[in-house]
Every structure is written in C-alpha cells, then in structure tokens.
Design an enzyme around this catalytic site. Structure first.
Site, mmCIF file in Angstrom:
data_model
loop_
_atom_site.group_PDB
_atom_site.id
_atom_site.type_symbol
_atom_site.label_atom_id
_atom_site.label_comp_id
_atom_site.label_asym_id
_atom_site.label_seq_id
_atom_site.Cartn_x
_atom_site.Cartn_y
_atom_site.Cartn_z
ATOM 1 N N SER A 95 59.957 -75.848 47.901
ATOM 2 C CA SER A 95 60.202 -77.161 47.274
ATOM 3 C C SER A 95 60.214 -78.207 48.385
ATOM 4 O O SER A 95 61.170 -78.253 49.172
ATOM 5 C CB SER A 95 61.556 -77.174 46.570
ATOM 6 O OG SER A 95 61.642 -76.140 45.640
ATOM 7 N N LYS A 170 58.985 -80.520 40.327
ATOM 8 C CA LYS A 170 60.167 -79.821 40.862
ATOM 9 C C LYS A 170 61.290 -80.809 41.211
ATOM 10 O O LYS A 170 62.470 -80.541 40.964
ATOM 11 C CB LYS A 170 59.773 -79.003 42.097
ATOM 12 C CG LYS A 170 60.921 -78.369 42.853
ATOM 13 C CD LYS A 170 61.620 -77.262 42.086
ATOM 14 C CE LYS A 170 62.829 -76.752 42.868
ATOM 15 N NZ LYS A 170 63.511 -75.634 42.223
ATOM 16 N N LYS A 238 68.492 -81.595 50.126
ATOM 17 C CA LYS A 238 67.094 -81.845 50.521
ATOM 18 C C LYS A 238 66.286 -82.331 49.315
ATOM 19 O O LYS A 238 65.541 -83.305 49.400
ATOM 20 C CB LYS A 238 66.509 -80.551 51.079
ATOM 21 C CG LYS A 238 65.028 -80.585 51.303
ATOM 22 C CD LYS A 238 64.265 -79.316 50.974
ATOM 23 C CE LYS A 238 64.751 -78.378 49.975
ATOM 24 N NZ LYS A 238 63.816 -77.495 49.332
#
Ligand code: NAD
Length: 295
Positions: A95, A170, A238
């Site tokens: 990701s 995502k 993140k």
C-alpha cells in the site's frame, strides 16, 4: 505453472507466497531480513537480491512496507529494474503513494514491462485464508494474465482503472477503516461508561444497521484487550498520510481523516507504533478517563 518472484515476506507476503507455491507455481523469493524457513521447506528458491528474483521470474510481486521501500526494491542497487527483460510483469501489492505509483509504472514500462498496482485489504487473516480483496490499477492485458495468480491469494478482485487507481482505492479503504475504528471505539467506550456490558452491546449491534467487519473483528479486540498486530498503527499512519497529502494536493478537506490521524499520532506518543490499529481506542480511553471494560 509460472515462475513467480516474491519480494517482501513479512506478515502479509509470507502467507501470500505460500499460497502461490501450493497453487503449483515456482517461487523465487527475497527479503532484506530473512526468508522464512517454512517457504524454503515448501520449495521456494531464496535469492540474494531483488535483481536475481527479477532475472528468474516472469511475474515479480513486491509486498514491502512503504513507498521508499518499493522504490528501493525496483530501482535501487541490485533492484528489479536491473534484472527484468521486456515482456515481464511487475506487480506491487504493497500500500503506497498513488502518485509515486504512476512514476514507477512509467519507469517499468520504459523497460518493456507492464506494471500493476494491486494493494490488498483483509489483513493477516485474509492473507492466511487467501480471501484478500485486491484493488488493481493497470492495463487490461496484464491484469488478465495475472488474475489467476491473484485468485490464489484473494476473492474480491477488481480492475479499477489505470496505474495508480488501485492505490487510490486502497487509500479510500483506509479512510473508511480508520474512521470506523474510531466510531466503534467511541461507541463501546460510551456503552461501558454508561454501565452496559460492551461485549453484549457489540453482540446486539452486530445484527443491525451499525454492523461492520470492524465492529466484529476490532470491536472484539477492544473488549478482549488484544492489541498485538495484525495491522500496525505505524502502517495506518502511513496510509492516512497518503490520504491527507493527497487531499492537500487535490484541494479538498478530509476533517475526520485528520482527526483519526491525530489519534494514531497520540497512540504512537504513548508507545503504540506497533500496536494493532484497534489500539486507537486506548487514546479515546485516556480522553474519557475510562476503559472499555465489562459493565
Ligand atoms: P511487514 O513489515 O510485516 O513486512 C514487510 C517485509 O518487507 C519485511 O519482511 C521486510 O523485511 C521486507 N522489506 C522491507 N524492505 C525491503 C527491501 N528493500 N527488500 C526486500 N524486502 C524488504 O509488513 P506487512 O504487514 O506484511 O505489510 C506489507 C504491506 O502490505 C504494507 O504496505 C502494508 O500497508 C500492506 N498491508 C498490510 C496489512 C496487514 O494487516 N499487515 C493489510 C493490508 C495491507
């Protein structure tokens, strides 16, 4: 049977690679730390670098933590770009940044290879059960070639659009997951402070409109106090950073995503970088001076 490369054999990559061997493929694997012995015992060939993986495999899969790690694996010294030949396909299942992904895809295309961004949702449980949701960006021809391999690792597999669109999907997923963890945490905290048994509240809600996988899986974690990962808070930070920097670049506001990120930041300040992301509830508990406990 294909020759498949797999780079990054951590919480997710290890079980995903294992399913590909079980599915009859020849695996060439590399991890900067160490290749799990169980994969070698299953028949995987351990390589000394990402370049070596790319030189043996026709399809090269990466599953590493963040954008700089993918860049290093692909374009660093002894990286994938040094080992590929035209006609191979690079598939990044980590990701990472949708913007960097478009750049990586263009650089791989310049070597005569296709690129798919194919991040996943479903966590360690989904990786072990081969039930991951896989969100793909890239050309249709490459997607069609890799789809049977995706089907060994996941169930809900969608080609969303061109390169970068898989990663964008995502990021959208991670916004929903973070905000739902926050909502479930607040709800169970409220119920507990009001004197109701949060376990029974969870069970009651699971039949209704407020049900979700987050209530089921992470609600249970909050009640049983199991915050071992799973999905580490630092990885979700993140992902929300990608959401918030993307929103800034697009000129839009994501107010509750920003709040969720602040709660993750507070969890990290309390020593929780490696807690499961359901551990966000601990920060809410500090604000309320109350823990989610049986009534
Ligand atoms: P992890 O830290 O357990 O595994 C990553 C692996 O990559 C490690 O074994 C590490 O040694 C290896 N690595 C790092 N840099 C490398 C390099 N330069 N060359 C070779 N190997 C390298 O992380 P994870 O939980 O498996 O997550 C991987 C990716 O999947 C992340 O992008 C994460 O956001 C995403 N993801 C994780 C989950 C989850 O529940 N854990 C769920 C969905 C998506």
């Amino acid at each position: 049977m294909s020759n498949i490369g797999f780079i990054g054999l951590g919480i997710m990559g290890n079980p995903m690679a294992s399913h590909l061997i079980t599915g009859g493929h020849k695996l060439f694997v590399y991890d900067v730390v160490k290749v799990p012995q169980a994969l070698i015992d299953q028949g995987a060939t351990a390589c000394a670098s990402s370049r070596e993986v790319a030189s043996h495999a026709d399809i090269i899969i990466t599953m590493v933590p963040d954008t700089p790690h993918v860049e290093n694996v692909l374009f660093g010294k002894n990286g994938v770009a040094e080992g590929v030949a035209p006609g191979k396909i690079v598939v990044d299942m980590s990701s990472i940044s949708p913007i960097a992904t478009k750049d990586f895809a263009a650089r791989i295309n310049a070597l005569g290879c296709d690129y798919l961004d194919a991040p996943v949702s479903g966590g360690e449980v989904g990786a072990k059960a081969a039930t991951l949701t896989i969100m793909v960006g890239g050309p249709e021809g490459a997607f069609a070639k890799v789809k049977p391999i995706f089907e060994l690792m996941g169930k809900n597999i969608t080609l969303v659009g061109g390169n970068g669109d898989g990663q964008t999907t995502k990021v959208a997923n991670q916004i929903i997951v973070a905000l739902t963890i926050e909502a479930v945490g607040e709800a169970l905290l409220f119920a507990s402070k009001a004197g109701a048994d949060p376990a029974r509240v969870r069970t009651a809600l699971m039949g209704g409109f407020a049900n979700s996988r987050i209530l089921e899986v992470h609600g249970e974690r909050m009640i049983t106090r199991n915050f071992s990962p799973g999905f580490r808070i630092e990885l979700h930070q993140k992902d929300l950073n990608l959401a918030l920097s993307g929103a800034r670049a697009l000129g839009i506001s994501l107010p509750n995503t920003a709040t969720a990120q602040e709660l993750f930041n507070a969890a990290v300040a309390a020593g929780g970088a490696a807690w499961d992301h359901s551990g966000m509830v601990r920060v809410l508990e500090r604000l309320a001076c109350h823990e989610v406990v049986k009534g």
